[in-house]
Write a protein that holds these residues in place. Structure first.
Motif, PDB file in Angstrom:
ATOM      1  N   GLU A 383     -11.123  -9.004   8.815  1.00  0.00           N
ATOM      2  CA  GLU A 383     -11.604  -8.657   7.572  1.00  0.00           C
ATOM      3  C   GLU A 383     -10.823  -7.638   6.683  1.00  0.00           C
ATOM      4  OE1 GLU A 383     -15.699  -6.264   5.920  1.00  0.00           O
ATOM      5  OE2 GLU A 383     -15.063  -6.080   7.891  1.00  0.00           O
ATOM      6  N   ASN A 384     -10.313  -8.331   5.533  1.00  0.00           N
ATOM      7  CA  ASN A 384      -9.402  -7.519   4.840  1.00  0.00           C
ATOM      8  C   ASN A 384     -10.436  -6.769   3.739  1.00  0.00           C
ATOM      9  OD1 ASN A 384      -6.970  -6.753   3.243  1.00  0.00           O
ATOM     10  ND2 ASN A 384      -5.996  -8.554   3.361  1.00  0.00           N
ATOM     11  N   SER A 385      -9.675  -6.121   2.715  1.00  0.00           N
ATOM     12  CA  SER A 385     -10.182  -5.349   1.816  1.00  0.00           C
ATOM     13  C   SER A 385      -9.720  -5.540   0.364  1.00  0.00           C
ATOM     14  CB  SER A 385     -10.370  -3.927   2.056  1.00  0.00           C
ATOM     15  OG  SER A 385      -8.832  -3.352   2.402  1.00  0.00           O
ATOM     16  N   TRP A 386      -9.416  -7.051   0.218  1.00  0.00           N
ATOM     17  CA  TRP A 386      -8.979  -7.464  -1.096  1.00  0.00           C
ATOM     18  C   TRP A 386      -9.944  -8.212  -1.800  1.00  0.00           C
ATOM     19  CZ3 TRP A 386      -3.505  -9.335   1.115  1.00  0.00           C
ATOM     20  CH2 TRP A 386      -2.850  -8.218   1.437  1.00  0.00           C
ATOM     21  N   GLY A 387     -11.120  -8.259  -1.577  1.00  0.00           N
ATOM     22  CA  GLY A 387     -12.210  -8.938  -2.229  1.00  0.00           C
ATOM     23  C   GLY A 387     -12.357 -10.225  -1.794  1.00  0.00           C
ATOM     24  N   GLU A 388     -13.276 -11.142  -2.340  1.00  0.00           N
ATOM     25  CA  GLU A 388     -13.598 -12.434  -1.705  1.00  0.00           C
ATOM     26  C   GLU A 388     -12.840 -13.703  -2.202  1.00  0.00           C
ATOM     27  OE1 GLU A 388     -18.051 -13.005  -0.649  1.00  0.00           O
ATOM     28  OE2 GLU A 388     -18.086 -11.944  -2.758  1.00  0.00           O
ATOM     29  N   LYS A 389     -11.905 -13.410  -3.261  1.00  0.00           N
ATOM     30  CA  LYS A 389     -10.850 -14.398  -3.873  1.00  0.00           C
ATOM     31  C   LYS A 389      -9.768 -14.768  -2.941  1.00  0.00           C
ATOM     32  CE  LYS A 389     -12.822 -13.459  -8.551  1.00  0.00           C
ATOM     33  NZ  LYS A 389     -12.342 -13.305 -10.063  1.00  0.00           N
ATOM     34  N   VAL A 390      -9.490 -13.971  -1.942  1.00  0.00           N
ATOM     35  CA  VAL A 390      -8.574 -14.474  -0.982  1.00  0.00           C
ATOM     36  C   VAL A 390      -8.887 -14.781   0.363  1.00  0.00           C
ATOM     37  CG1 VAL A 390      -6.781 -12.907  -2.269  1.00  0.00           C
ATOM     38  CG2 VAL A 390      -8.019 -12.158  -0.485  1.00  0.00           C
ATOM     39  N   GLY A 391      -8.104 -15.541   1.115  1.00  0.00           N
ATOM     40  CA  GLY A 391      -8.434 -16.092   2.254  1.00  0.00           C
ATOM     41  C   GLY A 391      -9.932 -16.890   2.261  1.00  0.00           C
ATOM     42  N   ASP A 392     -10.492 -16.640   3.386  1.00  0.00           N
ATOM     43  CA  ASP A 392     -11.774 -17.417   3.449  1.00  0.00           C
ATOM     44  C   ASP A 392     -13.069 -16.352   3.061  1.00  0.00           C
ATOM     45  OD1 ASP A 392     -13.980 -19.037   4.309  1.00  0.00           O
ATOM     46  OD2 ASP A 392     -13.670 -18.866   6.303  1.00  0.00           O
ATOM     47  N   LYS A 393     -13.296 -16.248   1.817  1.00  0.00           N
ATOM     48  CA  LYS A 393     -14.264 -15.210   1.119  1.00  0.00           C
ATOM     49  C   LYS A 393     -13.797 -13.709   1.748  1.00  0.00           C
ATOM     50  CE  LYS A 393     -18.000 -18.654   0.991  1.00  0.00           C
ATOM     51  NZ  LYS A 393     -19.528 -18.976   1.340  1.00  0.00           N
ATOM     52  N   GLY A 394     -12.449 -13.736   1.680  1.00  0.00           N
ATOM     53  CA  GLY A 394     -11.852 -12.423   1.773  1.00  0.00           C
ATOM     54  C   GLY A 394     -11.549 -12.249   3.558  1.00  0.00           C
ATOM     55  N   PHE A 395     -11.786 -13.174   4.524  1.00  0.00           N
ATOM     56  CA  PHE A 395     -11.244 -13.057   5.759  1.00  0.00           C
ATOM     57  C   PHE A 395     -10.145 -13.899   5.980  1.00  0.00           C
ATOM     58  CE2 PHE A 395     -15.949 -12.230   5.769  1.00  0.00           C
ATOM     59  CZ  PHE A 395     -16.079 -11.077   6.760  1.00  0.00           C
ATOM     60  N   PHE A 396      -9.298 -13.334   6.777  1.00  0.00           N
ATOM     61  CA  PHE A 396      -8.009 -13.751   7.206  1.00  0.00           C
ATOM     62  C   PHE A 396      -8.047 -14.363   8.572  1.00  0.00           C
ATOM     63  CE2 PHE A 396      -6.835 -12.527   3.157  1.00  0.00           C
ATOM     64  CZ  PHE A 396      -5.485 -12.351   2.927  1.00  0.00           C
ATOM     65  N   VAL A 397      -7.027 -15.219   8.866  1.00  0.00           N
ATOM     66  CA  VAL A 397      -6.865 -15.718  10.366  1.00  0.00           C
ATOM     67  C   VAL A 397      -5.586 -15.414  10.821  1.00  0.00           C
ATOM     68  CG1 VAL A 397      -6.806 -17.629  11.925  1.00  0.00           C
ATOM     69  CG2 VAL A 397      -8.620 -17.711   9.802  1.00  0.00           C
ATOM     70  N   MET A 398      -5.493 -14.590  11.681  1.00  0.00           N
ATOM     71  CA  MET A 398      -4.237 -13.984  12.335  1.00  0.00           C
ATOM     72  C   MET A 398      -3.846 -14.790  13.720  1.00  0.00           C
ATOM     73  SD  MET A 398      -3.017 -10.159  13.294  1.00  0.00           S
ATOM     74  CE  MET A 398      -4.613  -9.841  14.301  1.00  0.00           C
ATOM     75  N   SER A 399      -2.629 -15.553  13.932  1.00  0.00           N
ATOM     76  CA  SER A 399      -2.210 -16.258  14.975  1.00  0.00           C
ATOM     77  C   SER A 399      -1.895 -15.150  16.157  1.00  0.00           C
ATOM     78  CB  SER A 399      -1.292 -17.022  14.889  1.00  0.00           C
ATOM     79  OG  SER A 399       0.205 -16.318  14.610  1.00  0.00           O
ATOM     80  N   ASP A 400      -1.950 -15.304  17.403  1.00  0.00           N
ATOM     81  CA  ASP A 400      -1.934 -14.538  18.433  1.00  0.00           C
ATOM     82  C   ASP A 400      -0.478 -13.994  18.577  1.00  0.00           C
ATOM     83  OD1 ASP A 400      -3.219 -13.166  20.506  1.00  0.00           O
ATOM     84  OD2 ASP A 400      -1.651 -14.169  21.832  1.00  0.00           O
ATOM     85  N   ALA A 401       0.512 -15.013  18.087  1.00  0.00           N
ATOM     86  CA  ALA A 401       1.956 -14.822  17.877  1.00  0.00           C
ATOM     87  C   ALA A 401       2.168 -13.712  16.908  1.00  0.00           C
ATOM     88  CB  ALA A 401       2.720 -16.026  18.037  1.00  0.00           C
TER      89      ALA A 401
END
Length: 442
Positions: A383-401
């Motif tokens: 969960e990011n804090s850059w608003g809903e216009k980035v990522g998937d409605k504001g959520f990012f996906v981080m690879s394990d690596a």
């Protein structure tokens, strides 16, 4: 000395001219830029936003043009609890309220460090470090704990955003200008051998100037307020005559002393299973000191997994600008194939990047999910804090690596630590220098 000769440069130019592949790449990069030309769409395919552990969190918030990610991340972890416990929708806690007290306390903390180093020459590294950036928007977990424990929290409706909280550049410029002048005044008093009472009286006078600048820029923090809301069932609620502290106790109720900061810093100067602190790092004089336990990355990730699996999100700090896409919200080592694009290697180990200033913690967010396949984490929901216009409605996906390489800090409950880990955390910490990368502010 090794001067560059014209002949040397001419050889480079001839080699490039003969390479048709590099000339084709040049046309793409000149037109589109480095990252756009190197973006790897397969990274998004490999990191779909589906997770075996996925917490309900509501909409993301937006820190706008400010460096308050660490506050937003911490307040978001509280917001998750409120949304679920009180069936609220689109509710936020006031980031501006916490921002005000952080600026106020950082000014006083700056005075403390200026007076502690007043006998040093202006050219000393410590004094230069302090004056370079007297205060800034960023912070660390233990710093936000100090603010919550002293000032509590309030709903955003009680102290909404201001122009200077949403875009903090001008406020930081003038506050730092003021604090440098204050540093000069305090150092001059010490040089003149003024007594302690004179210095303290002047310090209080200077702090009033800071308060005046802050209250004009950000608004007046409430001392008492009513909490009025409708829940998701449209039921009306009114709770009157609350203070920021009583609101925290009643609606948040999290014992922050039960949480610890875990770091992963695989450098030679920071052995694992050892606690650390950072000299001159903090915001509240007399508040909670910054303290970390350094663990290997597998232990680090297992602690985060345990907390997520128990239904609680995890505050974390990372170097978000490394190999991540803002629009699609992918944090993966292959998000951009820059090495292939320009045919040079940028490869360094995590320890080497820390040692040579190539990476450090720059941003704090919240882990709200993880995908476990065959007992191993494969990707993480952020969960990011850059608003809903980035990522998937504001959520990012981080690879394990990516997490292995660019995540530096998490905050978890003490009771997840083994007895050995807890003993290591509670031991006397090793003090790091103020400019150590583990002292970076998210």
């Amino acid at each position: 000395m090794s001067e560059i000769s014209k002949e040397q440069t001419r050889k480079y130019q001839e080699a490039f001219t003969k390479n048709l592949k590099q000339q084709a790449i040049q046309r793409s990069v000149v037109k589109n830029g480095i990252k756009a030309s190197a973006e790897n769409v397969s990274a998004a395919v490999e990191n779909t936003p589906v997770f075996s552990v996925d917490l309900a969190t509501g909409k993301v918030s937006n820190q706008k043009q400010s460096g308050r990610c660490w506050m937003f991340a911490a307040l978001n972890t509280f917001r998750h609890k409120l949304l679920n416990s009180y069936h609220l929708k689109d509710f936020e806690l006031s980031q501006n309220y916490t921002f005000f007290w952080d600026k106020y306390e950082k000014a006083n903390y700056f005075y403390e460090n200026i007076l502690a180093t007043a006998s040093q020459e202006m050219t000393s590294r410590e004094v230069a470090f302090l004056l370079q950036t007297p205060q800034q928007d960023g912070g660390q977990w233990d710093m936000i704990v100090s603010l919550f424990q002293k000032y509590g929290v309030v709903p955003k409706s009680v102290m909404p955003e201001s122009s200077s909280s949403s875009n903090s550049r001008d406020l930081n410029h003038f506050l730092n200008k003021l604090l440098r002048k204050h540093a000069m005044i305090l150092r001059n008093l010490v040089e003149q051998q003024a007594d302690g009472s004179t210095i303290e009286a002047k310090r209080a006078e200077l702090l009033q100037e800071v308060y005046q600048l802050l209250v004009i820029s950000l608004g007046t923090p409430p001392e008492q307020f009513d909490f009025e809301y409708r829940d998701e069932e449209k039921t009306y609620h009114l709770d009157q005559q609350l203070t920021p502290q009583s609101f925290y106790d009643k609606y948040i109720g999290v014992d922050l002393d039960q949480y610890v900061s875990i770091i992963n810093a695989p450098t030679a100067d920071k052995p694992y299973n050892q606690s650390y602190t950072v000299s001159m790092l903090g915001n509240v004089v007399g508040g909670k000191p910054v303290k970390y336990l350094n663990l290997d990355i597998e232990s680090f990730k297992q602690l985060a997994i345990r907390q997520l699996s128990d239904g609680e999100s995890v505050w974390f700090g990372c170097d978000v600008g490394q190999s991540s896409t803002r629009d699609s919200g992918i944090m993966a080592l292959n998000a951009f194939e820059i090495d292939q694009l320009v045919d040079v290697s940028f490869e360094m180990t995590k320890a080497e990047r820390l040692d040579y200033g190539e990476s450090l913690m720059t941003h704090a967010m919240v882990l709200t999910g993880v995908d476990i396949v065959d007992g191993q984490s494969t990707k993480w929901k952020v969960e990011n804090s850059w608003g809903e216009k980035v990522g998937d409605k504001g959520f990012f996906v981080m690879s394990d690596a990516w997490m292995d390489q660019y995540t530096y800090q998490i905050v978890v409950r003490k009771d997840y630590l083994s007895s050995e880990q807890l003993a290591a955390f509670e031991a006397e910490p090793v003090e790091l220098r103020p400019w150590d990368p583990m002292g970076a502010l998210a």
